[in-house]
Motif scaffolding. Structure first.
Motif, short mmCIF file in Angstrom:
data_model
loop_
_atom_site.label_atom_id
_atom_site.label_comp_id
_atom_site.label_asym_id
_atom_site.label_seq_id
_atom_site.Cartn_x
_atom_site.Cartn_y
_atom_site.Cartn_z
N VAL A 54 0.86 -1.18 0.00
CA VAL A 54 0.00 0.00 0.00
C VAL A 54 0.89 1.22 0.00
O VAL A 54 1.79 1.33 0.84
CB VAL A 54 -0.89 0.03 1.27
CG1 VAL A 54 -1.70 1.32 1.31
CG2 VAL A 54 -1.80 -1.18 1.34
N VAL A 120 -8.87 -9.06 -10.70
CA VAL A 120 -10.00 -9.76 -10.10
C VAL A 120 -11.25 -8.99 -10.50
O VAL A 120 -11.47 -7.85 -10.05
CB VAL A 120 -9.88 -9.87 -8.57
CG1 VAL A 120 -10.98 -10.78 -8.04
CG2 VAL A 120 -8.52 -10.39 -8.16
N ARG A 223 -9.14 -2.01 4.53
CA ARG A 223 -10.41 -1.93 5.29
C ARG A 223 -10.76 -3.34 5.72
O ARG A 223 -11.22 -4.14 4.92
CB ARG A 223 -11.54 -1.44 4.37
CG ARG A 223 -11.81 0.03 4.37
CD ARG A 223 -13.07 0.35 3.62
NE ARG A 223 -13.28 -0.45 2.42
CZ ARG A 223 -12.92 -0.10 1.20
NH1 ARG A 223 -12.32 1.06 1.01
NH2 ARG A 223 -13.15 -0.89 0.17
N1 LIG Z 1 -1.98 3.73 -3.20
C1 LIG Z 1 -2.05 2.44 -3.44
O1 LIG Z 1 -1.22 1.65 -2.99
C2 LIG Z 1 -3.17 1.96 -4.32
C3 LIG Z 1 -3.01 0.76 -5.04
C4 LIG Z 1 -4.08 0.33 -5.82
C5 LIG Z 1 -5.26 1.07 -5.85
N2 LIG Z 1 -5.38 2.21 -5.16
C6 LIG Z 1 -6.63 3.00 -5.17
O2 LIG Z 1 -7.65 2.18 -4.69
C7 LIG Z 1 -8.89 2.59 -5.27
C8 LIG Z 1 -9.62 1.33 -5.75
O3 LIG Z 1 -9.77 0.47 -4.65
P1 LIG Z 1 -11.13 -0.27 -4.35
O4 LIG Z 1 -11.00 -0.89 -3.00
O5 LIG Z 1 -12.26 0.65 -4.61
O6 LIG Z 1 -11.21 -1.34 -5.51
P2 LIG Z 1 -10.31 -2.64 -5.89
O7 LIG Z 1 -9.89 -3.38 -4.70
O8 LIG Z 1 -9.28 -2.23 -6.87
O9 LIG Z 1 -11.40 -3.46 -6.70
C9 LIG Z 1 -12.50 -3.94 -5.98
C10 LIG Z 1 -13.39 -4.71 -6.90
O10 LIG Z 1 -12.66 -5.81 -7.46
C11 LIG Z 1 -13.47 -6.96 -7.43
N3 LIG Z 1 -12.86 -7.90 -6.48
C12 LIG Z 1 -11.68 -7.81 -5.87
N4 LIG Z 1 -11.43 -8.91 -5.12
C13 LIG Z 1 -12.49 -9.70 -5.26
C14 LIG Z 1 -12.85 -10.97 -4.75
N5 LIG Z 1 -12.04 -11.67 -3.94
N6 LIG Z 1 -14.03 -11.46 -5.09
C15 LIG Z 1 -14.85 -10.78 -5.90
N7 LIG Z 1 -14.59 -9.58 -6.43
C16 LIG Z 1 -13.41 -9.06 -6.12
C17 LIG Z 1 -14.87 -6.51 -7.03
O11 LIG Z 1 -15.50 -6.15 -8.24
P3 LIG Z 1 -17.12 -6.04 -8.38
O12 LIG Z 1 -17.50 -4.81 -7.63
O13 LIG Z 1 -17.32 -5.93 -9.83
O14 LIG Z 1 -17.68 -7.28 -7.79
C18 LIG Z 1 -14.56 -5.32 -6.15
O15 LIG Z 1 -15.61 -4.39 -6.05
C19 LIG Z 1 -8.55 3.53 -6.39
O16 LIG Z 1 -8.86 4.85 -5.97
C20 LIG Z 1 -7.06 3.38 -6.54
O17 LIG Z 1 -6.46 4.59 -6.94
C21 LIG Z 1 -4.36 2.68 -4.38
#
Ligand SMILES: NC(=O)c1ccc[n+]([C@@H]2O[C@H](COP(=O)([O-])OP(=O)(O)OC[C@H]3O[C@@H](n4cnc5c(N)ncnc54)[C@H](OP(=O)(O)O)[C@@H]3O)[C@@H](O)[C@H]2O)c1
Length: 275
Positions: A54, A120, A223
Motif C-alpha cells: 500500500v 479480479v 479496510r
Molecule cells: N496507493 C495504493 O497503494 C493503491 C493501489 C491500488 C489502488 N489504489 C486506489 O484504490 C482505489 C480502488 O480500490 P477499491 O477498493 O475501490 O477497488 P479494488 O480493490 O481495486 O477493486 C474492488 C473490486 O474488485 C473486485 N474484487 C476484488 N477482489 C475480489 C474478490 N475476492 N471477489 C470478488 N470480487 C473481487 C470486485 O468487483 P465487483 O464490484 O465488480 O464485484 C470489487 O468491487 C482507487 O482509488 C485506486 O487509486 C491505491
C-alpha cells in the motif's frame, strides 16, 4: 530504522535470486544488508509468497475523495513498488483499480521483467479499453465468477466458483495462479482486494509505504472487518526502512502467525495446569 540504498550490484543479485540462480554479492555496509533484508524474502524462490503493498499518505489515505491517486508515493516509493513487481511472478489488482486508475502494472522505474497482470473482476466489468489490454506488455489474466457470460475479448479469462458472499475466494485465486506457475504474488490494491486477502490470512508480508504528505480525507489502503477491542488488532512483526522519499513498514504476518500459535499453545498449557 534501517536505511536502504539500492545499488546495481545488489539489484542484479536480487534479480538472479528471482530467476532461481544466485549471482554472488559482497555486502560492504549495513545499508547493503538492509536492502537484502527488505527484498530477499520477495526474490527468493522455493515457497509460495504473497506480498501486499500500500502506498499511502501520513494520514493513511491512498487517494483524494475524487479518486486522484497518481502522486501519493514519492519517487523512491514508486521505485520500491516497481522493484516489488519485478521480483514476483504475478501482480493482482481489483477491477476497481483498473476502472479508477487505468494502470499498466509494468516495471518501468527499475530494470527487470514485468509480472503477469491479474485483474479480479468477479462480475465482468473490465473496460475493454483498459491500457494493459493494448500495450503489448506482460500477459493479462482476468478472474471472473463462473456464472458471468464470457465476452469475446483480448485477454485470457479464468472462471472461478462464486462464493456465498457473492465474491471469489482468495484461496481459489491463489490456486488458479499456482496452477499456471505463478507462485509469488504481489497484491497491489485497492483496499477491497487487499482486505479480502488479509481477512483470509493469505498475506505473508504487507509493505506499507508512507509518503510525507497529508491528504486529510479520502479512502484508506486497507479496510478489514470491524473489531471492538484493540486486543483483537493485527500485530505483525514490523521492520521499518528509510528508502529515501518514503518510509516502508515491512509487516511480517508469518511471524505474527507463529507468535499467535505460540501464545495459543501457552494458553493450552495454562489451562491444563489449572485443570
Ligand atoms: N496507493 C495504493 O497503494 C493503491 C493501489 C491500488 C489502488 N489504489 C486506489 O484504490 C482505489 C480502488 O480500490 P477499491 O477498493 O475501490 O477497488 P479494488 O480493490 O481495486 O477493486 C474492488 C473490486 O474488485 C473486485 N474484487 C476484488 N477482489 C475480489 C474478490 N475476492 N471477489 C470478488 N470480487 C473481487 C470486485 O468487483 P465487483 O464490484 O465488480 O464485484 C470489487 O468491487 C482507487 O482509488 C485506486 O487509486 C491505491
Amino acid at each position: 530504522m534501517r536505511s536502504v540504498r539500492m545499488t546495481e550490484e545488489l539489484w542484479q543479485h536480487l534479480l538472479s535470486l528471482r530467476e532461481g540462480s544466485v549471482r554472488p554479492v559482497a555486502l560492504s555496509t549495513d545499508v547493503d544488508a538492509s536492502c537484502l533484508s527488505l527484498y530477499r524474502p520477495i526474490a527468493i524462490r522455493g515457497e509460495p509468497m504473497v506480498l501486499a503493498q500500500v502506498g499511502q499518505s501520513l494520514d493513511g489515505r491512498v487517494a483524494t475523495p475524487t479518486g486522484d491517486a497518481q502522486d501519493v508515493s514519492g519517487c523512491d516509493g514508486i521505485a520500491h513498488l516497481h522493484r516489488c513487481r519485478a521480483l514476483v511472478d504475478a501482480v493482482v489488482v481489483g477491477v476497481g483499480t483498473v476502472v479508477a486508475d487505468n494502470p499498466s502494472l509494468s516495471v518501468r522505474a527499475v530494470s527487470g521483467r514485468s509480472p503477469v497482470r491479474v485483474v479480479v473482476d468477479c462480475n465482468g466489468r473490465m473496460p475493454e479499453r483498459a491500457k494493459m489490454l493494448h500495450d503489448g506488455g506482460a500477459p493479462v489474466l482476468v478472474l471472473q465468477a463462473d456464472d458471468v457470460p464470457l465476452r469475446s475479448s483480448r485477454h485470457a479469462v479464468i472462471q472461478l466458483p462464486r462464493q456465498a458472499d457473492g465474491g471469489l475466494a482468495p484461496p481459489d485465486i491463489l490456486e488458479a495462479l499456482a496452477e499456471r506457475g505463478l507462485t509469488t504474488v504481489l497484491v497491489e490494491g485497492g483496499a477491497n482486494t487487499i482486505s479480502r486477502f488479509v481477512d483470509a490470512q493469505l498475506i505473508d508480508r504487507l509493505h506499507v509505504s508512507v509518503a510525507p504528505i497529508i491528504i486529510g480525507s479520502g479512502p484508506a489502503g486497507i479496510r478489514l472487518s470491524p473489531i471492538d477491542r484493540l486486543s483483537e488488532a493485527r500485530r505483525p512483526e514490523v521492520q521499518v526502512y528509510n528508502i529515501g522519499t518514503d518510509i516502508v513498514f515491512d509487516c511480517n504476518f508469518r511471524a505474527e502467525m507463529r507468535h499467535g500459535t505460540a501464545s495459543a499453545d501457552r494458553e493450552d498449557i495454562l489451562m491444563a495446569d489449572l485443570a
